[in-house]
Design a protein around this motif. Structure first.
Motif, PDB file in Angstrom:
ATOM      1  N   VAL A   6       0.843  -1.197   0.000  1.00 37.34           N
ATOM      2  CA  VAL A   6       0.000   0.000   0.000  1.00 37.34           C
ATOM      3  C   VAL A   6       0.879   1.248   0.000  1.00 37.34           C
ATOM      4  CG1 VAL A   6      -1.924  -1.131   1.173  1.00 37.34           C
ATOM      5  CG2 VAL A   6      -0.156   0.015   2.517  1.00 37.34           C
ATOM      6  N   LEU A   7       0.305   2.326  -0.497  1.00 34.38           N
ATOM      7  CA  LEU A   7       0.963   3.629  -0.474  1.00 34.38           C
ATOM      8  C   LEU A   7       0.320   4.455   0.633  1.00 34.38           C
ATOM      9  CD1 LEU A   7       0.993   4.261  -4.322  1.00 34.38           C
ATOM     10  CD2 LEU A   7       2.952   3.637  -2.921  1.00 34.38           C
ATOM     11  N   VAL A   8       1.133   4.873   1.584  1.00 32.85           N
ATOM     12  CA  VAL A   8       0.618   5.625   2.729  1.00 32.85           C
ATOM     13  C   VAL A   8       1.235   7.013   2.740  1.00 32.85           C
ATOM     14  CG1 VAL A   8       0.303   3.514   4.058  1.00 32.85           C
ATOM     15  CG2 VAL A   8       2.433   4.800   4.282  1.00 32.85           C
ATOM     16  N   PRO A   9       0.550   8.001   3.324  1.00 32.78           N
ATOM     17  CA  PRO A   9       1.129   9.342   3.427  1.00 32.78           C
ATOM     18  C   PRO A   9       2.470   9.294   4.148  1.00 32.78           C
ATOM     19  CG  PRO A   9      -1.204   9.374   3.975  1.00 32.78           C
ATOM     20  CD  PRO A   9      -0.811   7.929   3.873  1.00 32.78           C
ATOM     21  N   GLN A  10       3.390  10.114   3.719  1.00 36.50           N
ATOM     22  CA  GLN A  10       4.745  10.105   4.255  1.00 36.50           C
ATOM     23  C   GLN A  10       4.762  10.297   5.770  1.00 36.50           C
ATOM     24  OE1 GLN A  10       7.266  12.844   2.215  1.00 36.50           O
ATOM     25  NE2 GLN A  10       9.133  12.256   3.289  1.00 36.50           N
ATOM     26  N   GLU A  11       3.864  11.124   6.279  1.00 36.04           N
ATOM     27  CA  GLU A  11       3.856  11.392   7.715  1.00 36.04           C
ATOM     28  C   GLU A  11       3.366  10.202   8.543  1.00 36.04           C
ATOM     29  OE1 GLU A  11       0.081  13.157   5.909  1.00 36.04           O
ATOM     30  OE2 GLU A  11       2.222  13.068   5.448  1.00 36.04           O
ATOM     31  N   SER A  12       2.782   9.200   7.899  1.00 30.10           N
ATOM     32  CA  SER A  12       2.268   8.030   8.619  1.00 30.10           C
ATOM     33  C   SER A  12       3.194   6.821   8.532  1.00 30.10           C
ATOM     34  CB  SER A  12       0.889   7.638   8.086  1.00 30.10           C
ATOM     35  OG  SER A  12      -0.034   8.691   8.196  1.00 30.10           O
ATOM     36  N   VAL A  13       4.263   6.932   7.755  1.00 33.06           N
ATOM     37  CA  VAL A  13       5.138   5.782   7.528  1.00 33.06           C
ATOM     38  C   VAL A  13       5.750   5.274   8.825  1.00 33.06           C
ATOM     39  CG1 VAL A  13       7.265   5.006   6.423  1.00 33.06           C
ATOM     40  CG2 VAL A  13       5.639   6.405   5.149  1.00 33.06           C
TER      41      VAL A  13
END
Length: 213
Positions: free
Chosen positions: A180-187
């Motif tokens: 999945v692709l997640v927002p950078q701030e949630s990685v």
């Protein structure tokens, strides 16, 4: 004999009559406008179509796109017409579904994509709505109370995009996983949950882009 009533004679219109000329001009103009409208509606134009699901960050090239002729009318400028019009090194800035026309707004550069890929192991099969290009939620379930946790589930990532689904192997040598692709701030938070080997579920969002209720 009584007086004879005057006879009214109709005068034949003359070609120089301004009213006749104006009428002819209006008829000709309406015919030309109608013909032009029909011609524009029936005219086809080339447009790029996605061969399969394209996730944000995927390259936009001959492997992911094909060209077809469609009737776009006034919407022609909203879509990319050929591979030559795609800038070098361009990637998709948002998800594009299989068979969807490539919008100009979906063409970007790698630095425009503020998403990062994360691979999530899955113990069991996922819902049918979890397919490449679909919008999903990531839910984290903490350990049960007997294991020293609260046993509560919380929404970890509200909007992630499925990039790939790996069904694993029939021999069990490779378990099922979802990229999945997640927002950078949630990685960081997602990686922490995965490092602690706690439960992380990939949940389809009914009604979201690319997901069928």
């Amino acid at each position: 004999m009584g007086a004879t009533a005057p006879v009214m004679r109709l005068r034949r219109p003359r070609w120089r009559d301004p009213r006749l000329i104006v009428g002819i001009v209006l008829v000709v103009a309406s015919v030309l406008m109608g013909a032009l409208l029909v011609s524009r509606l029936s005219e086809t134009t080339p447009v790029l179509i996605a061969k399969g699901p394209i996730a944000p960050g995927d390259p936009l090239d001959a492997e992911t796109l094909t060209t077809v002729e469609l009737r776009l009318g006034d919407q022609q400028e909203l879509y990319v017409g050929s591979l030559d019009a795609v800038p070098e090194g361009a990637v998709a800035s948002r998800a594009v579904q299989a068979g969807e026309m490539l919008p100009v707004s979906a063409v970007g550069q790698p630095e425009d994509v503020a998403l990062r890929p994360v691979v999530i192991p899955v113990d069991a099969s996922v819902a049918e709505s979890v397919v490449p290009g679909a919008t999903v939620e990531l839910w984290h379930t903490s350990p049960a109370p007997q294991d020293g946790g609260s046993g509560e589930a919380r929404l970890l990532v509200e909007e992630a995009i499925v990039r790939r689904v790996d069904e694993g192997s029939s021999l069990g040598m490779r378990s099922m996983s979802v990229e999945v692709l997640v927002p950078q701030e949630s990685v960081a938070e997602v990686l922490q949950v995965l490092a602690e080997e706690e439960r992380l579920d990939v949940i389809g969002v009914p009604g979201a882009y690319g997901v069928t209720p």
